[in-house]
Design a protein around this motif. Structure first.
Motif, mmCIF file in Angstrom:
data_model
loop_
_atom_site.group_PDB
_atom_site.id
_atom_site.type_symbol
_atom_site.label_atom_id
_atom_site.label_comp_id
_atom_site.label_asym_id
_atom_site.label_seq_id
_atom_site.Cartn_x
_atom_site.Cartn_y
_atom_site.Cartn_z
ATOM 1 N N LYS A 1 0.875 -1.180 0.000
ATOM 2 C CA LYS A 1 0.000 0.000 0.000
ATOM 3 C C LYS A 1 0.905 1.221 0.000
ATOM 4 O O LYS A 1 1.765 1.376 0.866
ATOM 5 N N SER B 1 0.927 5.462 -0.008
ATOM 6 C CA SER B 1 0.096 6.602 0.338
ATOM 7 C C SER B 1 0.897 7.885 0.130
ATOM 8 O O SER B 1 1.933 8.081 0.759
ATOM 9 N N GLU C 1 -4.838 13.041 -0.822
ATOM 10 C CA GLU C 1 -4.298 11.784 -0.317
ATOM 11 C C GLU C 1 -4.542 10.744 -1.400
ATOM 12 O O GLU C 1 -5.676 10.451 -1.751
ATOM 13 N N SER D 1 -3.885 6.899 -2.610
ATOM 14 C CA SER D 1 -3.559 5.566 -2.102
ATOM 15 C C SER D 1 -3.646 4.555 -3.235
ATOM 16 O O SER D 1 -4.484 4.680 -4.125
#
Length: 139
Positions: A65, A67, A125, A127
Motif C-alpha cells: 500500500k 500513500s 491523499e 492511495s
C-alpha cells in the motif's frame, strides 16, 4: 509489516495513465527498468509532500500500500485516470499508478481558509493497493 518512507520529495507531477507503458508493475516485479516516456505535468505543492509504503502479507503473497499526501492549489484532472510521478532528495524517481488496474484512489479535502489571510488549498491523499504500488522509474 514492512514500512518505507521516501527521504523527501523535491518534485511532483502527474501523467495520464493511457500514456504509460503496458505491464509496468510486472516489469518492476521482475527487476526490469521502468521508464516514463511522456511529458509530466508539474504539481506546485505547498509544504512537504510525504509518501509512505507498507508491505503486508496477504493470501500467500505480499501486498503493498502506497500513500502520497500533499497540499496544492493546482487544478489536477481527477476525472481522468492519472498516475503520479515524484522525485526524492536522492534524485530517484518514483511512479504511483500504472496503465492497467488497479488505479490510485484519490481523496481531496478542500479548505476555504480564514478571513485573516489563510489561503484556501486542496489536500490530496492518493492511495494504491497492489503487488508493487510504488515503482522506481527513469524520467
Amino acid at each position: 509489516m514492512i514500512t518505507q518512507s521516501l527521504p523527501g520529495i523535491t518534485s511532483l507531477g502527474y501523467v495520464p495513465s493511457e500514456r504509460l507503458q503496458r505491464q509496468i508493475m510486472q516489469k518492476a516485479l521482475a527487476g526490469l527498468p521502468v521508464g516514463v516516456f511522456t511529458d509530466i505535468a508539474p504539481i506546485n505543492f505547498v509544504g512537504v509532500p510525504t509518501c509512505v509504503t507498507q508491505s503486508d502479507y496477504d493470501n500467500n503473497g505480499r501486498l503493498e500500500k502506497a500513500s502520497l499526501k500533499f497540499v496544492t492549489n493546482d487544478n489536477i484532472p481527477i476525472y481522468k485516470d492519472i498516475a503520479f510521478v515524484m522525485t526524492d532528495s536522492n534524485g530517484k524517481s518514483w511512479l504511483l499508478g500504472t496503465k492497467e488496474r488497479p488505479r490510485p484512489i484519490i481523496r481531496i479535502e478542500r479548505s476555504t481558509g480564514t478571513p485573516e489571510g489563510d489561503g484556501n488549498a486542496f489536500s490530496f491523499e492518493v492511495s494504491l493497493y497492489a503487488h508493487k504500488a510504488l515503482i522506481e522509474c527513469q524520467i
